[in-house]
Design a protein around this motif. Sequence first.
Motif, mmCIF file in Angstrom:
data_model
loop_
_atom_site.group_PDB
_atom_site.id
_atom_site.type_symbol
_atom_site.label_atom_id
_atom_site.label_comp_id
_atom_site.label_asym_id
_atom_site.label_seq_id
_atom_site.Cartn_x
_atom_site.Cartn_y
_atom_site.Cartn_z
ATOM 1 N N TYR A 220 0.861 -1.230 0.639
ATOM 2 C CA TYR A 220 -0.065 -0.168 0.430
ATOM 3 C C TYR A 220 0.874 0.869 -0.064
ATOM 4 N N LEU A 221 0.340 1.945 -0.690
ATOM 5 C CA LEU A 221 1.573 3.588 -1.066
ATOM 6 C C LEU A 221 0.336 4.642 -0.806
ATOM 7 N N TRP A 222 1.177 5.701 0.331
ATOM 8 C CA TRP A 222 0.784 6.345 0.947
ATOM 9 C C TRP A 222 0.379 7.476 0.314
ATOM 10 N N THR A 223 0.206 8.039 -0.650
ATOM 11 C CA THR A 223 -0.571 9.104 -1.146
ATOM 12 C C THR A 223 -1.906 9.847 -0.851
ATOM 13 N N LEU A 224 -2.068 8.545 0.120
ATOM 14 C CA LEU A 224 -3.690 9.478 1.428
ATOM 15 C C LEU A 224 -2.447 10.389 2.085
ATOM 16 N N PRO A 225 -2.985 11.430 2.396
ATOM 17 C CA PRO A 225 -2.247 12.222 4.112
ATOM 18 C C PRO A 225 -3.401 11.321 5.514
ATOM 19 N N MET A 226 -1.860 10.265 5.660
ATOM 20 C CA MET A 226 -2.339 10.110 7.654
ATOM 21 C C MET A 226 -2.983 10.786 8.076
ATOM 22 N N PHE A 227 -2.786 12.128 8.189
ATOM 23 C CA PHE A 227 -3.863 12.914 9.229
ATOM 24 C C PHE A 227 -4.838 13.215 8.486
ATOM 25 N N MET A 268 -3.311 1.446 -2.938
ATOM 26 C CA MET A 268 -2.956 3.325 -3.288
ATOM 27 C C MET A 268 -4.327 4.168 -3.051
ATOM 28 N N CYS A 269 -4.241 5.432 -2.307
ATOM 29 C CA CYS A 269 -5.672 6.108 -2.025
ATOM 30 C C CYS A 269 -5.240 7.362 -2.790
ATOM 31 N N ALA A 270 -6.242 7.838 -2.736
ATOM 32 C CA ALA A 270 -5.657 9.354 -2.858
ATOM 33 C C ALA A 270 -7.219 10.385 -3.692
ATOM 34 N N ALA A 271 -6.641 11.904 -3.246
ATOM 35 C CA ALA A 271 -7.971 12.611 -3.568
ATOM 36 C C ALA A 271 -7.777 12.521 -5.427
ATOM 37 N N PRO A 272 -8.738 13.133 -5.604
ATOM 38 C CA PRO A 272 -9.069 13.125 -7.200
ATOM 39 C C PRO A 272 -8.219 13.981 -8.079
ATOM 40 N N VAL A 273 -6.762 15.026 -7.484
ATOM 41 C CA VAL A 273 -6.263 15.961 -7.774
ATOM 42 C C VAL A 273 -5.136 15.053 -8.027
ATOM 43 N N ALA A 296 -8.114 4.016 -4.810
ATOM 44 C CA ALA A 296 -9.670 4.156 -4.453
ATOM 45 C C ALA A 296 -9.551 5.842 -4.142
ATOM 46 N N THR A 297 -10.108 6.921 -4.634
ATOM 47 C CA THR A 297 -11.100 8.269 -4.837
ATOM 48 C C THR A 297 -12.077 8.343 -4.462
ATOM 49 N N GLY A 298 -11.453 9.474 -3.087
ATOM 50 C CA GLY A 298 -13.521 10.277 -2.803
ATOM 51 C C GLY A 298 -13.286 12.048 -3.212
ATOM 52 N N GLY A 299 -13.690 12.391 -2.772
ATOM 53 C CA GLY A 299 -14.601 13.745 -2.896
ATOM 54 C C GLY A 299 -15.225 14.141 -4.309
ATOM 55 N N ALA A 300 -14.666 14.823 -5.400
ATOM 56 C CA ALA A 300 -15.362 14.869 -6.978
ATOM 57 C C ALA A 300 -15.196 13.641 -7.400
ATOM 58 N N SER A 438 -10.802 21.043 -2.358
ATOM 59 C CA SER A 438 -9.805 21.465 -2.713
ATOM 60 C C SER A 438 -8.904 20.278 -2.242
ATOM 61 N N GLY A 439 -8.128 19.444 -3.551
ATOM 62 C CA GLY A 439 -7.381 18.355 -3.625
ATOM 63 C C GLY A 439 -7.287 17.709 -2.574
ATOM 64 N N GLY A 440 -8.677 17.382 -2.571
ATOM 65 C CA GLY A 440 -8.549 16.383 -1.111
ATOM 66 C C GLY A 440 -8.940 16.983 -0.277
ATOM 67 N N GLU A 441 -8.709 19.171 0.605
ATOM 68 C CA GLU A 441 -8.510 19.283 1.482
ATOM 69 C C GLU A 441 -10.372 20.418 1.559
ATOM 70 N N ASN A 442 -10.741 20.016 2.941
ATOM 71 C CA ASN A 442 -12.054 20.697 2.895
ATOM 72 C C ASN A 442 -11.685 22.389 3.469
ATOM 73 N N ILE A 443 -12.411 23.518 2.409
ATOM 74 C CA ILE A 443 -12.978 24.445 2.848
ATOM 75 C C ILE A 443 -13.671 25.180 2.897
ATOM 76 N N SER A 444 -14.190 26.347 4.440
ATOM 77 C CA SER A 444 -15.033 26.911 4.677
ATOM 78 C C SER A 444 -14.890 27.915 4.150
#
Length: 535
Positions: A220-227, A268-273, A296-300, A438-444
């Motif tokens: 498993y490649l860590w492209t998704l942030p562990m945070f 691996m998992c990643a944001a669409p970006v 696997a991708t999530g978001g848009a 945006s790029g997997g980050e939530n922006i209020s």
Amino acid sequence: MDDGDLQRQPANHVPLSPISFLLRAARIYPGRVAVIHGQRRLTYAQMAERSRRLASALRRAGIGPGDVVAIMAPNTPEMLEAHYGVPMTGAVLLTLNIRLDAAAIGFILRHAGAKLLLVDREFTRTARGAVPEGMTVVDIADSEAPDGETLGATEYEAFLAGGDPAEPVRMPEDEWEAISLSYTSGTTGNPKGVVAHHRGAYLNAAANALAFNLTPRSVYLWTLPMFHCNGWTYTWAVTLQGGTHVCLRRVEPGAIFAAIAAHGVTHMCAAPVVLTMLIHAPEAVRRPLPGPVAIATGGAAPPSPVIAGMEAMGFDVTHLYGLTECYGPATICLPQPGLEAMPLAERAGFMARQGVNHPMLEEAAVLDPASMAPVPADGRTLGEVMLRGNTVMKGYLRNPEANQAAFAGGWFHTGDLGVMHPDGYIEVKDRAKDIVISGGENISTLEVEEVLYAHPAIMEAAVVAAPDPKWGEVPHAFVTPRPGAEPPTEAEVIAWCRARLAHFKCPKRVSFGPLPKTSTGKIQKFELRGRLQGV
């Protein structure tokens, strides 16, 4: 049946906790490589020993059950170790978003009541302006990054050396105990603390292993942030199956292709970006895949050109939907027989759906929020996507009003609007919360608007999501200049925001003019979104 004389006891009931995954992996696969990071290799026996040393060192530093331990680090072995060592003491792990500014980090640390901070030296400069007085800080020096400033009095390896791996591991007495704390922006400027429990972490990790077909041979490649909500619980899921974690400090196309080729990455998992980044990577950094790679991708939802581009390179794309409040994935767009034979456009339309409930989530539904009745499964009637089950958070930390709204009617309200298709698959149509992802980050958007309203030459402001080929979507600001004032330029407005917000939260473009409103004066954001999409 009268079973009143049958009692729950240690022989037939053990509280669920993902801590057990590492203890099991170290016992069954002690010599197997658990972690790869640059030139570093850790076996499962070594990973377990280091995690137990961390737990012991934390106890000796005064950390006990219920205390909050924060970590600010990218995808490194130390971040993985924290996911086991911190809960082994009964403490609660707080993973900090490394992209936030000092003001946001400071608020989170204070609101969480964190007692100790583990910080990668690349981020000590940001942390220095955020750490509350009296907090214990331990610096992490990573061989894969330039050494940064010293902030703590102790370095991570020395801290571990002071721990005893033979000390007993504390398993939770109750699986409802908190295991982690993650902060999400929600719709307000101040983020909300999402409290997760051991039971939910265990079950969601098991669901990931099942749904994503992880095995002991998985890499498993860590492209998704562990945070990000504990890496969608893959920090625990990969270990459950005895797979190999390949850490990646920076998510760059060249590094991703190189890691896949060098280590035989399978998942691996990643944001669409990230998908877009790989498709448009320069030929010089591309490498043929050694085998199929599940991503696997999530978001848009991934558009058809992205799906086609990823498939052409050998990636198998799965679309997920979820939130921090439900440990990451809550639904999965499971393929149906015959999907691979569909034309690309039709197949992409199906894969754009958010799908059905994740294996360990009890139920995902689209309900009328007023009546709490299911909407017709016609693919047209809008309702709110709601969830219930063991993989939903305990609640928001010290926020009873938000909890009352989130759990009204016995369901978790996602705030997302969607439809139910006749085949039982959910499709999200709009975000009721006006969050920009945006790029997997939530922006209020409210947080950005607050900064815009503070500008002396701006009278009104509204921020909506604008489609973006790289990031999926980005903030776009619509502003009305204050009468009599010198109207600001687009560059000036963006600079104003960049001086007051983390840069990824700032508008990428600004439009000027009157804002559309309802008869009661409410800004019609749907019309602003329509302008950006040409509708």
